[in-house]
Motif scaffolding. Structure first.
Motif, PDB file in Angstrom:
ATOM      1  N   PHE B 119       0.817  -1.215   0.000  1.00 37.82           N
ATOM      2  CA  PHE B 119       0.000   0.000   0.000  1.00 37.82           C
ATOM      3  C   PHE B 119       0.847   1.258   0.000  1.00 37.82           C
ATOM      4  N   TRP B 122       1.848   1.636  -3.607  1.00 37.42           N
ATOM      5  CA  TRP B 122       0.690   1.974  -4.442  1.00 37.42           C
ATOM      6  C   TRP B 122       0.345   3.452  -4.275  1.00 37.42           C
ATOM      7  N   THR B 125       2.565   5.513  -6.580  1.00 36.81           N
ATOM      8  CA  THR B 125       2.691   5.229  -8.017  1.00 36.81           C
ATOM      9  C   THR B 125       2.376   6.437  -8.893  1.00 36.81           C
ATOM     10  N   LYS B 126       1.429   7.260  -8.449  1.00 37.93           N
ATOM     11  CA  LYS B 126       1.041   8.378  -9.299  1.00 37.93           C
ATOM     12  C   LYS B 126       2.208   9.345  -9.510  1.00 37.93           C
ATOM     13  N   LEU B 132       5.185   2.716 -10.780  1.00 37.80           N
ATOM     14  CA  LEU B 132       4.025   2.403 -11.607  1.00 37.80           C
ATOM     15  C   LEU B 132       4.341   1.315 -12.618  1.00 37.80           C
ATOM     16  N   CYS B 135       4.570  -2.120 -11.074  1.00 33.45           N
ATOM     17  CA  CYS B 135       3.231  -2.638 -10.765  1.00 33.45           C
ATOM     18  C   CYS B 135       2.469  -3.023 -12.028  1.00 33.45           C
ATOM     19  N   ILE B 139       0.858  -6.833 -13.036  1.00 36.62           N
ATOM     20  CA  ILE B 139      -0.598  -6.892 -13.081  1.00 36.62           C
ATOM     21  C   ILE B 139      -1.088  -7.488 -14.394  1.00 36.62           C
ATOM     22  N   LEU B 166     -14.152 -10.318 -17.231  1.00 32.70           N
ATOM     23  CA  LEU B 166     -14.852  -9.626 -16.139  1.00 32.70           C
ATOM     24  C   LEU B 166     -14.594 -10.309 -14.804  1.00 32.70           C
ATOM     25  N   VAL B 167     -14.657 -11.614 -14.808  1.00 34.13           N
ATOM     26  CA  VAL B 167     -14.441 -12.359 -13.571  1.00 34.13           C
ATOM     27  C   VAL B 167     -13.020 -12.138 -13.062  1.00 34.13           C
ATOM     28  N   THR B 169     -11.095  -9.462 -13.592  1.00 40.69           N
ATOM     29  CA  THR B 169     -11.026  -8.098 -13.047  1.00 40.69           C
ATOM     30  C   THR B 169     -11.673  -8.035 -11.672  1.00 40.69           C
ATOM     31  N   CYS B 170     -12.827  -8.665 -11.579  1.00 36.21           N
ATOM     32  CA  CYS B 170     -13.580  -8.619 -10.330  1.00 36.21           C
ATOM     33  C   CYS B 170     -12.850  -9.381  -9.231  1.00 36.21           C
ATOM     34  N   ALA B 173      -9.672  -7.369  -8.142  1.00 36.20           N
ATOM     35  CA  ALA B 173     -10.002  -6.194  -7.332  1.00 36.20           C
ATOM     36  C   ALA B 173     -10.452  -6.641  -5.942  1.00 36.20           C
ATOM     37  N   LEU B 174     -11.265  -7.675  -5.906  1.00 38.63           N
ATOM     38  CA  LEU B 174     -11.741  -8.187  -4.622  1.00 38.63           C
ATOM     39  C   LEU B 174     -10.575  -8.600  -3.729  1.00 38.63           C
ATOM     40  N   ASP B 176      -7.473  -7.554  -3.833  1.00 34.80           N
ATOM     41  CA  ASP B 176      -6.750  -6.357  -3.363  1.00 34.80           C
ATOM     42  C   ASP B 176      -7.512  -5.677  -2.225  1.00 34.80           C
ATOM     43  N   GLY B 177      -8.823  -5.594  -2.372  1.00 32.02           N
ATOM     44  CA  GLY B 177      -9.627  -4.956  -1.335  1.00 32.02           C
ATOM     45  C   GLY B 177      -9.594  -5.743  -0.028  1.00 32.02           C
TER      46      GLY B 177
END
Lengths: 214, 214
Positions: B119, B122, B125-126, B132, B135, B139, B166-167, B169-170, B173-174, B176-177
């Motif tokens: 974290f 992350w 990174t900007k 960036l 990462c 990814i 889609l799965v 990506t989902c 993300a899940l 990471d969250g």
DNA sequence: CAACCAAATGAATGGTTATTCATTTTTATG
DNA sequence: CATAAAAATGAATAACCATTCATTTGGTTG
């Protein structure tokens, strides 16, 4: 978080204290996004705000307090927005959930400057109890509200094996993870796309309500 | 990332360069977790490693390079682990996906020191193109592999309306969250629980395969 | 408009920190 | 064992940065 008079061009000196603080917080957000939390200096912030070096200590006592207030600012903006939805009596449960998702991926929230700030502070929570407690409090509040909404929706359809708490945890984590995608792969993931992914998950849980939203 | 001879107690000076670098990187991870990225100093890192001030510049040229190598280290550890699973010919598609989830929430990966490092980087990174790009590359690699696995699984059941991309990506993300939950609410979210949430999502997409895993 | 007060300024201060390099310690070689 | 090479040390250096405060500026009041 509401409209504060910020007539910076007219009579800067006459701005209420609250407005000057907000101006400095917004400059801090920009600096953290531009230079990173670890190399944002007082000089950067004050220059970004178009003010002089001493101004931060005048309004915030110290850099550390400015940073804390910055975290509190984005955290309040987020919580206040969601509470407004949650407490809006003109909205149905379904509409509240839709409004919640819309808000999670709205321009004001997934602004990349603010996302950079979120992640910068999350990365420091382990070492800064103050950051952690700010984050912890808003997380619980939102989770309770959202779980409640899912529990209500569960009663409105054939959702006997939906677990509202689990769905809340899963949706929240998903949303945070999508924020990360928006932050670090800006060219690959657009806000509308992220929102569609979140909807896709809700549709798996509440197909009668959200199948058509995808 | 493999076993490097680290006989620190025997003859420190004889350690291969690679091992001393690893030792310093591990000290850096501990320091970032303990003090935060923004207030981790060279003195902290070298003291944590039990070595002298000048050692980092000897092995890494600068603090900035040490940080970059630290990010690369955890990022390689993660990517290598997943690639090993993906390339293991003794595993079925289903087993690979299960192994992937197991790995995502294994002790070595969701160690809170390492999560704090993820974290922290992350959040920067900007402002740091080097972070960036490190990462971004891992990814994409992982997403391609995982999407491929989901596409294979789709063919093994009644999954005509599953979208593998889609799965992926989902799920990503899940995951990471959930890492965020593990980092900032350590008392509220246990690794096994996080893994169960991830499984819950996969079961919504591939019920024939994963319904029983919950 | 004069006198006062609050707000803002920015040069100076002192503490912190990354980096350097002359010196010391350890290992390898013949 | 002597010598050379490599690795590590840590005090010294120079750059950086948060904070202070004497001074200036601008707005308000009577």
């Amino acid at each position: 978080m509401e409209a504060v008079n910020t007539k910076a061009n007219d009579t800067p000196r006459a701005m209420p204290k609250q407005a000057r603080r907000k101006q400095l917080i917004q400059a801090t957000i920009k600096c953290i996004a531009k230079k990173g939390l670890s190399s944002t200096t007082m000089a950067d912030v004050t220059q970004q705000a178009g003010l002089s070096m001493g101004i931060v200590n005048l309004h915030f006592q110290s850099k550390e307090r400015l940073l804390i207030e910055t975290l509190r600012y984005i955290s309040d903006e987020y919580t206040d927005g969601l509470n407004k939805i949650f407490n809006d009596k003109s909205l149905s449960t379904e509409q509240k959930i839709l409004a919640h998702i819309n808000f999670d991926f709205s321009r004001a929230i997934i602004d990349r400057n603010k996302l950079a700030v979120w992640f910068a502070f999350w990365g420091e929570t382990k070492s800064r109890p103050t950051y952690l407690s700010i984050c912890a409090s808003y997380i619980n509040e939102i989770a309770n509200n959202l779980t409640h909404l899912f529990a209500l929706l569960k009663q409105q359809g054939d959702y006997s094996n939906v677990n509202p708490e689990l769905v809340c945890t899963c949706y929240t984590a998903l949303s945070d993870g999508l924020w990360l995608d928006l932050l670090i792969t800006p060219k690959g993931m657009k806000p509308a796309q992220a929102q569609a992914v979140a909807m896709h998950y809700l549709a798996t849980q509440f197909p009668e309500h959200f199948k058509n939203e995808i």
